[in-house]
Design a protein around this motif. Structure first.
Motif, PDB file in Angstrom:
ATOM      1  N   PRO A 266       0.336  -1.474   0.258  1.00 55.19           N
ATOM      2  CA  PRO A 266       0.335   0.094   0.019  1.00 55.19           C
ATOM      3  C   PRO A 266       0.932   1.527   0.065  1.00 55.19           C
ATOM      4  O   PRO A 266       2.191   1.378   0.468  1.00 55.19           O
ATOM      5  CB  PRO A 266      -0.620  -0.275   1.972  1.00 55.19           C
ATOM      6  N   LEU A 267       0.555   2.107  -1.091  1.00 57.21           N
ATOM      7  CA  LEU A 267       0.951   3.592  -1.085  1.00 57.21           C
ATOM      8  C   LEU A 267       0.316   4.566  -0.782  1.00 57.21           C
ATOM      9  O   LEU A 267      -0.498   3.969  -1.588  1.00 57.21           O
ATOM     10  CB  LEU A 267       2.619   3.454  -1.755  1.00 57.21           C
ATOM     11  N   LEU A 268       1.076   6.070  -0.420  1.00 59.92           N
ATOM     12  CA  LEU A 268       0.167   7.633  -0.980  1.00 59.92           C
ATOM     13  C   LEU A 268      -0.126   7.527  -2.456  1.00 59.92           C
ATOM     14  O   LEU A 268       0.720   6.982  -3.403  1.00 59.92           O
ATOM     15  CB  LEU A 268       0.554   8.007  -0.250  1.00 59.92           C
ATOM     16  N   PRO A 269      -0.709   8.211  -3.201  1.00 59.79           N
ATOM     17  CA  PRO A 269      -0.350   8.512  -4.477  1.00 59.79           C
ATOM     18  C   PRO A 269      -0.073   9.437  -4.493  1.00 59.79           C
ATOM     19  O   PRO A 269       0.940   9.706  -3.791  1.00 59.79           O
ATOM     20  CB  PRO A 269      -1.748   9.542  -4.698  1.00 59.79           C
TER      21      PRO A 269
ATOM     22  N   ALA B  23      -7.534   0.782  -4.570  1.00 65.68           N
ATOM     23  CA  ALA B  23      -7.377   1.870  -4.150  1.00 65.68           C
ATOM     24  C   ALA B  23      -6.158   2.841  -4.037  1.00 65.68           C
ATOM     25  O   ALA B  23      -5.076   3.571  -4.870  1.00 65.68           O
ATOM     26  CB  ALA B  23      -7.542   2.639  -2.519  1.00 65.68           C
ATOM     27  N   ASP B  24      -4.322   1.190  -3.677  1.00 68.67           N
ATOM     28  CA  ASP B  24      -3.591   1.165  -3.920  1.00 68.67           C
ATOM     29  C   ASP B  24      -2.952   1.491  -5.492  1.00 68.67           C
ATOM     30  O   ASP B  24      -2.072   2.087  -5.705  1.00 68.67           O
ATOM     31  CB  ASP B  24      -3.243   0.119  -3.540  1.00 68.67           C
ATOM     32  N   TRP B  25      -3.604   0.900  -6.670  1.00 69.76           N
ATOM     33  CA  TRP B  25      -3.250   0.732  -7.671  1.00 69.76           C
ATOM     34  C   TRP B  25      -4.574   1.984  -8.624  1.00 69.76           C
ATOM     35  O   TRP B  25      -3.861   2.288  -9.915  1.00 69.76           O
ATOM     36  CB  TRP B  25      -3.415  -0.421  -7.742  1.00 69.76           C
TER      37      TRP B  25
ATOM     38  N   ALA C 117      -9.559  -6.547  -3.491  1.00 77.37           N
ATOM     39  CA  ALA C 117      -9.895  -5.604  -4.557  1.00 77.37           C
ATOM     40  C   ALA C 117     -10.533  -4.918  -4.202  1.00 77.37           C
ATOM     41  O   ALA C 117      -9.703  -3.287  -4.814  1.00 77.37           O
ATOM     42  CB  ALA C 117     -10.619  -6.434  -5.727  1.00 77.37           C
ATOM     43  N   ARG C 118     -10.998  -4.619  -3.168  1.00 78.52           N
ATOM     44  CA  ARG C 118     -11.236  -2.597  -2.957  1.00 78.52           C
ATOM     45  C   ARG C 118     -10.160  -1.699  -2.199  1.00 78.52           C
ATOM     46  O   ARG C 118     -10.006  -1.531  -2.958  1.00 78.52           O
ATOM     47  CB  ARG C 118     -12.579  -2.839  -1.731  1.00 78.52           C
ATOM     48  N   LEU C 119      -9.322  -2.774  -1.701  1.00 82.00           N
ATOM     49  CA  LEU C 119      -8.030  -2.300  -1.395  1.00 82.00           C
ATOM     50  C   LEU C 119      -6.983  -2.009  -2.399  1.00 82.00           C
ATOM     51  O   LEU C 119      -6.627  -0.923  -2.175  1.00 82.00           O
ATOM     52  CB  LEU C 119      -7.075  -2.724   0.201  1.00 82.00           C
TER      53      LEU C 119
ATOM     54  N   ALA D 200      -8.672  -5.287 -11.142  1.00 86.19           N
ATOM     55  CA  ALA D 200      -9.467  -4.182  -9.507  1.00 86.19           C
ATOM     56  C   ALA D 200     -10.037  -2.751 -10.339  1.00 86.19           C
ATOM     57  O   ALA D 200     -10.594  -2.232 -10.408  1.00 86.19           O
ATOM     58  CB  ALA D 200      -9.407  -4.251  -7.975  1.00 86.19           C
ATOM     59  N   ALA D 201      -8.070  -2.160 -10.171  1.00 84.61           N
ATOM     60  CA  ALA D 201      -7.870  -1.032 -10.346  1.00 84.61           C
ATOM     61  C   ALA D 201      -8.313   0.175 -12.003  1.00 84.61           C
ATOM     62  O   ALA D 201      -8.975   0.346 -12.300  1.00 84.61           O
ATOM     63  CB  ALA D 201      -6.309  -0.412  -9.796  1.00 84.61           C
ATOM     64  N   LEU D 202      -8.340  -1.864 -12.532  1.00 88.89           N
ATOM     65  CA  LEU D 202      -8.479  -1.271 -14.223  1.00 88.89           C
ATOM     66  C   LEU D 202      -9.584  -1.229 -14.471  1.00 88.89           C
ATOM     67  O   LEU D 202     -10.431  -1.512 -15.595  1.00 88.89           O
ATOM     68  CB  LEU D 202      -6.860  -1.958 -15.038  1.00 88.89           C
TER      69      LEU D 202
END
Ligand SMILES: [Zn+2]
Ligand SMILES: [Zn+2]
Length: 201
Positions: A3-6, A188-190, A183-185, A101-103
């Motif tokens: 996990p990382l910030l934008p 956000a991370d990607w 997938a939800r997490l 998930a992010a895509l």
């Protein structure tokens, strides 16, 4: 990836642009092309990319081209991720789930239970996993060494029993999450990588 910030820094932008270029072209990316995509000079990009490679955030091939970024790889990694007709590898199981998930992608994750090696296949429709169990994701706590301390132990487990066995073997340094939560997490991370992909197309 963990996990990382934008990304607000050059290194983060390079990582995300590397991801987007790999996704689009499915071939090794020259640092020059990456620099152009991000809008920074080649010398700065080269230095930043080497630093990212040392920290495990990008993979370089022998001539120094980017072949993996932010968990998405052309060749390296024990987990398979198919997005449409494109086949990739990922460094950890969370990468596979999070990227699909992010895509908001249709795709398929293929891996093995970290405990018993039973094959695990999971389809995604519009970024949503087709089921929410019995498989579980072990999300390692991670440490200074991204690939060794986070990616390597971050695997899917075939069910609760092997999830618990894996948690024990990891000394509890992490947590088990369901597929839908993973997938939800991951979405956000990607999110930054997904945005970079959109900007490129
Ligand atoms: Zn990872
Ligand atoms: Zn198992």
């Amino acid at each position: 990836m963990r996990p990382l910030l934008p990304a607000l820094d050059a290194a983060g932008l390079l990582r995300e642009a590397g991801f987007a270029l790999l996704l689009r072209y499915r071939q090794p990316i020259e640092v020059t092309d990456l620099a152009v995509a991000v809008g920074i000079d080649v010398a700065s990009a080269g230095g930043a990319v080497n630093a990212l490679a040392q920290e495990g955030w990008v993979d370089l091939d022998e001539p120094g081209r980017i072949v993996g970024a932010a968990g998405l790889s052309l060749a390296t990694g024990p987990h398979r991720l198919s997005l449409g007709d494109a086949a990739f590898r990922t460094w950890c199981a969370y990468d596979s789930l999070g990227i699909a998930a992010a895509l908001i992608a249709d795709g398929r994750v293929e891996t093995n239970c970290g405990q018993c090696q039973a094959p695990i296949r999971l389809a995604f429709r519009a970024g949503n996993p087709e089921r929410d169990g019995p498989d579980r994701l072990w999300l390692a706590e991670g440490g200074a060494d991204l690939r060794g301390s986070f990616c390597t132990p971050t695997v899917l487990l075939c069910g609760e029993e092997h999830g618990n066995a894996w948690a024990d073997s990891q000394g509890g340094r992490g947590r088990l999450v369901g597929l839908a939560e993973a997938a939800r997490l991951g979405a956000a991370d990607w999110a930054g990588c997904a945005d970079a992909t959109k900007r490129l197309s």
